[in-house]
Design an enzyme around this catalytic site. Structure first.
Site, mmCIF file in Angstrom:
data_model
loop_
_atom_site.group_PDB
_atom_site.id
_atom_site.type_symbol
_atom_site.label_atom_id
_atom_site.label_comp_id
_atom_site.label_asym_id
_atom_site.label_seq_id
_atom_site.Cartn_x
_atom_site.Cartn_y
_atom_site.Cartn_z
ATOM 1 C CG HIS A 148 10.406 23.922 7.813
ATOM 2 N ND1 HIS A 148 10.596 23.168 8.942
ATOM 3 C CD2 HIS A 148 11.435 24.813 7.780
ATOM 4 C CE1 HIS A 148 11.705 23.570 9.563
ATOM 5 N NE2 HIS A 148 12.229 24.575 8.853
ATOM 6 C CD GLN B 126 11.269 26.849 -4.050
ATOM 7 O OE1 GLN B 126 11.694 26.141 -4.955
ATOM 8 N NE2 GLN B 126 9.982 27.102 -3.910
ATOM 9 C CG HIS C 195 10.807 26.432 2.275
ATOM 10 N ND1 HIS C 195 9.543 26.113 2.728
ATOM 11 C CD2 HIS C 195 10.811 26.167 0.943
ATOM 12 C CE1 HIS C 195 8.814 25.672 1.712
ATOM 13 N NE2 HIS C 195 9.555 25.704 0.612
ATOM 14 C CB CYS D 118 8.314 18.793 8.440
ATOM 15 S SG CYS D 118 9.122 20.125 7.542
ATOM 16 C CG ASN E 5 6.705 30.779 -4.187
ATOM 17 O OD1 ASN E 5 6.784 31.904 -4.657
ATOM 18 N ND2 ASN E 5 7.082 29.705 -4.870
ATOM 19 C CB CYS F 20 11.729 19.288 10.690
ATOM 20 S SG CYS F 20 10.446 20.470 11.169
ATOM 21 C CB SER G 133 4.918 21.621 -1.735
ATOM 22 O OG SER G 133 6.287 21.925 -1.557
ATOM 23 C CG HIS H 223 7.256 22.673 11.221
ATOM 24 N ND1 HIS H 223 7.615 22.164 9.988
ATOM 25 C CD2 HIS H 223 5.898 22.640 11.270
ATOM 26 C CE1 HIS H 223 6.517 21.820 9.315
ATOM 27 N NE2 HIS H 223 5.459 22.097 10.071
#
Ligand SMILES: [Zn+2]
Length: 354
Positions: A171, A175, A173, A55, A160, A58, A168, A120
């Site tokens: 993990h 933005q 996250h 990843c 998202n 990570c 994509s 993760h």
């Protein structure tokens, strides 16, 4: 298929003369590492390991550009390696930009990646309370920093979540796209709220949640500082808005207590969607902070945090098909009052199960 990267074609926005709006051309994002699902293929829906050596997000791992992630714990933010906007995007100031049919401008801005946790295998619904409060602080710090840049007009913090959205990397996250221009829906919302303020001497979204329906049929939950509601005019099935009960233009306007309240309510909504759909629910979450340019109408903006899951049932995605794609008018397959009732019940069950 690999996009051909050129110095300029990678970094520009083009004006759509029929719709009077910008189209962002960012070919570089098409070449980012892909750990999500591909068409016709199921990706691993269940992530079970706390750390994944492959990843890019990570802790301690090497990203595709060769940088090594720190051994972070809790939330951590960095500049997106495959950004659609960048401070050094080419300028087209010297180009003849007077042709109204073929206009373009610079993709100046900042793209940030916000890892919610080093774990993760977690999501915002499952991280600890302390971790969630730290995420709220990160949202506020990032907004305050990016909105100070005089080149930046809008700071959009979003997540998202889930392979159905085309993420994509699994993990956990979010933005940030901080851009030198104000997006189309922000422009519309700013104009509408300013006109309302001039006509009524009040804040549009505060007047909205003061309506009786938001105490009953369209209410999901309420805290000291926020209402979670399904708007009467919801465009997506199970769309939910979190709105402050007092005037607040952006997350930078909020006290520590308000910000913490927002973070914890958002986390409860994330759990609520998992209960509602009986699965780890995909979602698109959008934090509508006031634009940060010098436009005088920004003063009439009211912060709102919008969640719009792509599911209409646990195993059915809502696609933006012919009519929606053709008209930009959305068909909502669920009556907002029915959605609010189901979300209200799921919220209660999420509270008793945690
Ligand atoms: Zn990871």
């Amino acid at each position: 298929m690999t996009n051909v990267i050129t110095d300029q074609g990678n970094w520009e926005r083009r004006w759509h003369p029929l719709l009077s709006q910008w189209v962002v051309v960012a070919a570089r994002t098409g070449n980012r590492p892909w750990n999500g699902a591909t068409v016709g293929e199921e990706s691993d829906a269940v992530v079970t390991s706390a750390h994944d050596k492959s990843c890019h997000l990570c802790a301690g791992n090497t990203r595709s550009n060769g940088e090594i992630n720190p051994d972070y714990t809790g939330p951590w933010a960095f500049n997106n390696d495959y950004a659609s906007f960048a401070p050094d995007a080419p300028s087209f100031e010297n180009e003849n930009n007077n042709n109204p049919l073929h206009r373009r401008d610079s993709n100046q801005g900042h793209c940030r990646v916000l890892c919610w946790t080093e774990r993760h295998d977690q999501t915002l619904a499952s991280i600890s309370t302390d971790n969630m409060l730290a995420v709220g602080q990160l949202w506020q710090n990032e907004y305050n920093t990016l909105s100070q840049d005089p080149e930046i007009s809008q700071v959009l913090i979003f997540e998202n979540k889930g392979q159905e959205i085309g993420v994509s990397n699994p993990h956990p996250h979010g933005q940030i796209y901080a851009t030198s221009f104000v997006g189309d829906s922000f422009e519309r919302a700013r104009k509408a709220q300013a006109e309302w303020a001039r006509d009524n001497s009040s804040v549009m979204l505060l007047d909205l949640i003061a309506r009786e329906e938001y105490q009953y049929s369209l209410k999901v939950s309420e805290t000291d500082h926020f209402m979670a509601i399904v708007p009467y005019f919801a465009r997506f099935a199970y769309e939910c808005w979190i709105i402050p009960k007092a005037a607040a233009k952006h997350i930078g306007d909020m006290s520590d207590a308000q910000r913490d309240d927002l973070a914890l309510l958002y986390q409860k909504m994330a759990k609520t969607y998992n209960v509602l759909f009986q699965r780890e629910s995909p979602n698109i979450s959008l934090m509508y902070n006031a634009p940060c340019d010098t436009h005088q109408d920004n003063q009439h903006w009211q912060f709102h945090f919008v969640m719009q899951p792509p599911l209409r049932e646990p195993d059915k995605l809502k696609y933006l098909a012919g009519f929606e794609s053709g008209t930009a008018n959305i068909v909502n397959p669920v009556q907002p009052e029915a959605a609010a009732q189901r979300l209200r019940e799921a919220f209660k069950s999420a509270e008793t199960n945690t």
